[in-house]
Design a protein around this motif. Structure first.
Motif, PDB file in Angstrom:
ATOM      1  N   ARG A  47      60.504  -4.780  28.186  1.00 28.99           N
ATOM      2  CA  ARG A  47      60.482  -5.899  29.151  1.00 28.99           C
ATOM      3  C   ARG A  47      59.634  -5.558  30.374  1.00 28.99           C
ATOM      4  NH1 ARG A  47      65.524  -5.670  31.608  1.00 28.99           N
ATOM      5  NH2 ARG A  47      64.328  -4.738  33.275  1.00 28.99           N
ATOM      6  N   GLN A  48      59.643  -4.273  30.769  1.00 25.63           N
ATOM      7  CA  GLN A  48      58.873  -3.849  31.947  1.00 25.63           C
ATOM      8  C   GLN A  48      57.403  -3.583  31.617  1.00 25.63           C
ATOM      9  OE1 GLN A  48      60.947  -0.404  33.663  1.00 25.63           O
ATOM     10  NE2 GLN A  48      62.857  -1.390  33.151  1.00 25.63           N
ATOM     11  N   GLY A  49      57.033  -3.746  30.341  1.00 27.45           N
ATOM     12  CA  GLY A  49      55.638  -3.529  29.941  1.00 27.45           C
ATOM     13  C   GLY A  49      55.297  -2.071  29.693  1.00 27.45           C
ATOM     14  N   LYS A  50      56.347  -1.214  29.559  1.00 27.04           N
ATOM     15  CA  LYS A  50      56.088   0.226  29.398  1.00 27.04           C
ATOM     16  C   LYS A  50      56.237   0.697  27.951  1.00 27.04           C
ATOM     17  CE  LYS A  50      57.996   1.166  33.971  1.00 27.04           C
ATOM     18  NZ  LYS A  50      59.215   1.613  34.651  1.00 27.04           N
ATOM     19  N   TYR A  51      56.547  -0.209  27.045  1.00 22.80           N
ATOM     20  CA  TYR A  51      56.831   0.202  25.663  1.00 22.80           C
ATOM     21  C   TYR A  51      56.386  -0.927  24.747  1.00 22.80           C
ATOM     22  CZ  TYR A  51      59.718   2.247  21.885  1.00 22.80           C
ATOM     23  OH  TYR A  51      60.175   2.812  20.723  1.00 22.80           O
ATOM     24  N   PRO A  52      55.044  -1.078  24.588  1.00 19.43           N
ATOM     25  CA  PRO A  52      54.553  -2.203  23.793  1.00 19.43           C
ATOM     26  C   PRO A  52      55.003  -2.101  22.335  1.00 19.43           C
ATOM     27  CG  PRO A  52      52.745  -0.736  24.416  1.00 19.43           C
ATOM     28  CD  PRO A  52      53.977  -0.206  25.086  1.00 19.43           C
ATOM     29  N   PRO A  53      55.264  -3.226  21.673  1.00 20.62           N
ATOM     30  CA  PRO A  53      55.660  -3.158  20.262  1.00 20.62           C
ATOM     31  C   PRO A  53      54.516  -2.606  19.424  1.00 20.62           C
ATOM     32  CG  PRO A  53      55.392  -5.447  20.985  1.00 20.62           C
ATOM     33  CD  PRO A  53      55.199  -4.590  22.184  1.00 20.62           C
ATOM     34  N   PRO A  54      54.851  -1.923  18.309  1.00 24.49           N
ATOM     35  CA  PRO A  54      53.780  -1.400  17.446  1.00 24.49           C
ATOM     36  C   PRO A  54      52.924  -2.533  16.881  1.00 24.49           C
ATOM     37  CG  PRO A  54      55.968  -1.041  16.464  1.00 24.49           C
ATOM     38  CD  PRO A  54      56.184  -1.635  17.811  1.00 24.49           C
ATOM     39  N   LYS A  55      51.689  -2.198  16.479  1.00 26.08           N
ATOM     40  CA  LYS A  55      50.758  -3.194  15.939  1.00 26.08           C
ATOM     41  C   LYS A  55      51.404  -3.938  14.762  1.00 26.08           C
ATOM     42  CE  LYS A  55      45.829  -3.426  15.103  1.00 26.08           C
ATOM     43  NZ  LYS A  55      45.420  -3.665  13.735  1.00 26.08           N
ATOM     44  N   GLY A  56      51.325  -5.230  14.786  1.00 24.16           N
ATOM     45  CA  GLY A  56      51.857  -6.035  13.688  1.00 24.16           C
ATOM     46  C   GLY A  56      53.326  -6.399  13.846  1.00 24.16           C
ATOM     47  N   ALA A  57      54.011  -5.785  14.826  1.00 25.54           N
ATOM     48  CA  ALA A  57      55.450  -6.080  15.012  1.00 25.54           C
ATOM     49  C   ALA A  57      55.623  -7.381  15.782  1.00 25.54           C
ATOM     50  CB  ALA A  57      56.124  -4.934  15.757  1.00 25.54           C
ATOM     51  N   SER A  58      56.842  -7.909  15.707  1.00 28.65           N
ATOM     52  CA  SER A  58      57.163  -9.120  16.471  1.00 28.65           C
ATOM     53  C   SER A  58      56.949  -8.871  17.966  1.00 28.65           C
ATOM     54  CB  SER A  58      58.638  -9.473  16.222  1.00 28.65           C
ATOM     55  OG  SER A  58      59.066 -10.396  17.182  1.00 28.65           O
ATOM     56  N   PRO A  59      56.422  -9.858  18.698  1.00 27.46           N
ATOM     57  CA  PRO A  59      56.250  -9.675  20.144  1.00 27.46           C
ATOM     58  C   PRO A  59      57.568  -9.811  20.912  1.00 27.46           C
ATOM     59  CG  PRO A  59      55.541 -11.873  19.488  1.00 27.46           C
ATOM     60  CD  PRO A  59      55.911 -11.156  18.218  1.00 27.46           C
ATOM     61  N   TYR A  60      58.625 -10.260  20.219  1.00 28.19           N
ATOM     62  CA  TYR A  60      59.897 -10.489  20.908  1.00 28.19           C
ATOM     63  C   TYR A  60      60.716  -9.203  20.903  1.00 28.19           C
ATOM     64  CZ  TYR A  60      58.016 -14.877  19.364  1.00 28.19           C
ATOM     65  OH  TYR A  60      57.134 -15.890  19.084  1.00 28.19           O
ATOM     66  N   PRO A  61      61.557  -8.998  21.931  1.00 24.88           N
ATOM     67  CA  PRO A  61      62.358  -7.766  21.952  1.00 24.88           C
ATOM     68  C   PRO A  61      63.476  -7.787  20.907  1.00 24.88           C
ATOM     69  CG  PRO A  61      62.744  -9.086  23.946  1.00 24.88           C
ATOM     70  CD  PRO A  61      61.757  -9.836  23.115  1.00 24.88           C
ATOM     71  N   GLY A  62      64.194  -6.680  20.831  1.00 20.91           N
ATOM     72  CA  GLY A  62      65.338  -6.610  19.922  1.00 20.91           C
ATOM     73  C   GLY A  62      65.077  -5.665  18.771  1.00 20.91           C
ATOM     74  N   LEU A  63      65.638  -4.447  18.843  1.00 22.97           N
ATOM     75  CA  LEU A  63      65.332  -3.396  17.874  1.00 22.97           C
ATOM     76  C   LEU A  63      66.385  -3.252  16.788  1.00 22.97           C
ATOM     77  CD1 LEU A  63      64.003  -0.821  20.465  1.00 22.97           C
ATOM     78  CD2 LEU A  63      62.667  -2.206  18.858  1.00 22.97           C
ATOM     79  N   GLU A  64      67.405  -4.090  16.834  1.00 18.31           N
ATOM     80  CA  GLU A  64      68.431  -4.087  15.787  1.00 18.31           C
ATOM     81  C   GLU A  64      69.134  -5.437  15.827  1.00 18.31           C
ATOM     82  OE1 GLU A  64      71.352  -1.009  16.620  1.00 18.31           O
ATOM     83  OE2 GLU A  64      71.147  -1.332  18.764  1.00 18.31           O
ATOM     84  N   CYS A  65      69.730  -5.798  14.698  1.00 17.03           N
ATOM     85  CA  CYS A  65      70.444  -7.082  14.647  1.00 17.03           C
ATOM     86  C   CYS A  65      71.422  -7.076  13.487  1.00 17.03           C
ATOM     87  CB  CYS A  65      69.463  -8.248  14.487  1.00 17.03           C
ATOM     88  SG  CYS A  65      68.840  -8.448  12.800  1.00 17.03           S
ATOM     89  N   SER A  66      72.284  -8.084  13.485  1.00 18.08           N
ATOM     90  CA  SER A  66      73.081  -8.378  12.291  1.00 18.08           C
ATOM     91  C   SER A  66      72.865  -9.847  11.971  1.00 18.08           C
ATOM     92  CB  SER A  66      74.560  -8.109  12.556  1.00 18.08           C
ATOM     93  OG  SER A  66      75.014  -8.963  13.594  1.00 18.08           O
ATOM     94  N   GLY A  67      73.228 -10.229  10.757  1.00 22.93           N
ATOM     95  CA  GLY A  67      73.077 -11.630  10.390  1.00 22.93           C
ATOM     96  C   GLY A  67      73.154 -11.840   8.892  1.00 22.93           C
ATOM     97  N   THR A  68      72.682 -12.997   8.476  1.00 25.06           N
ATOM     98  CA  THR A  68      72.775 -13.395   7.075  1.00 25.06           C
ATOM     99  C   THR A  68      71.369 -13.576   6.503  1.00 25.06           C
ATOM    100  OG1 THR A  68      74.801 -14.562   7.633  1.00 25.06           O
ATOM    101  CG2 THR A  68      73.790 -15.132   5.533  1.00 25.06           C
ATOM    102  N   ILE A  69      71.160 -13.046   5.317  1.00 24.49           N
ATOM    103  CA  ILE A  69      69.840 -13.173   4.683  1.00 24.49           C
ATOM    104  C   ILE A  69      69.630 -14.619   4.217  1.00 24.49           C
ATOM    105  CG2 ILE A  69      68.449 -12.462   2.691  1.00 24.49           C
ATOM    106  CD1 ILE A  69      69.512  -9.660   3.072  1.00 24.49           C
TER     107      ILE A  69
END
Ligand SMILES: NC(=O)c1ccc[n+]([C@@H]2O[C@H](COP(=O)([O-])OP(=O)(O)OC[C@H]3O[C@@H](n4cnc5c(N)ncnc54)[C@H](OP(=O)(O)O)[C@@H]3O)[C@@H](O)[C@H]2O)c1
Length: 190
Positions: A47-69
């Protein structure tokens, strides 16, 4: 779909819920309808711009989740539509749906709610794999956790105490999270 967007680097106020393009999956991925996500230190750095997502990754934050396929790529055999899962992400958990490689998806352990399972892939797997699988920490041994008040630290303390390990920690201070130097404690309670 809706996603939490980092509108510009900064504090929590730069996060905005916005309508964004739907996520597409490739043939090795599944699409998860997100039930819950988690907050890790890395999310705040992103969020502070110090840890850009890797190339090709989603631009939105969130490194883990749960849910339904809700969709499965044609090369994926392990998962099916309707499975309740949690997943380690390279980003994108702060959205209604996220595409994730099938190999980064895990079943929800028995007795854990779908919501709580969102917090397992990053912290629990990091602690379990490094401390217990690789280093084989065992009952009766002594374990030092630097940064005992961290997400990683608090999880490591609980599991280690549960396994009968004597735990020491360092923390920035007894009260603050802005340390000038470390202090040292033995953890007496679980
Ligand atoms: N979260 C994850 O899923 C994950 C996964 C893999 C690796 N890691 C790594 O694990 C570490 C912790 O990550 P986290 O996300 O759990 O962090 P976090 O929840 O943000 O906590 C970081 C903590 O470090 C403590 N700290 C800072 N300076 C210290 C000092 N001089 N002495 C002792 N403690 C100090 C602070 O505790 P006080 O409150 O005492 O100031 C702070 O609460 C990081 O190196 C991270 O890269 C995290």
């Amino acid at each position: 779909m809706k996603a939490v967007v980092i509108t510009t680097p900064g504090g929590p106020e730069v996060l905005q819920l916005q309508e964004v393009e739907d996520t597409q999956i490739n043939e090795d991925e599944v699409l998860i309808k997100v039930e819950a996500t988690a907050l890790n230190r890395a999310d705040t750095f992103q969020r502070q711009g110090k840890y850009p997502p890797p190339k090709g990754a989603s631009p939105y934050p969130g490194l883990e989740c749960s849910g339904t396929i809700v969709a499965v790529g044609k090369n994926v055999s392990r998962w099916k539509i309707g499975d309740q899962v949690c997943a380690l992400l390279s980003g994108g958990g702060y959205a209604e749906k996220v595409a994730v490689p099938a190999g980064q998806v895990l079943p929800v352990p028995q007795g854990v709610s779908l919501k709580d399972a969102a917090a397992l892939p990053e912290v629990a797997c990091t602690v379990w794999s490094t401390v217990f699988m690789m280093s084989r920490l065992s009952a009766g041994e002594t374990f030092m956790v630097h940064g005992g008040s961290s997400g990683i630290g608090t999880f490591a303390i609980q599991i280690a105490k549960h396994q009968g390990v004597k735990v020491f920690v360092t923390a920035g201070s007894a009260h603050t999270s802005h340390p000038a130097s470390s202090v040292f404690y033995e953890v007496m309670l679980c």
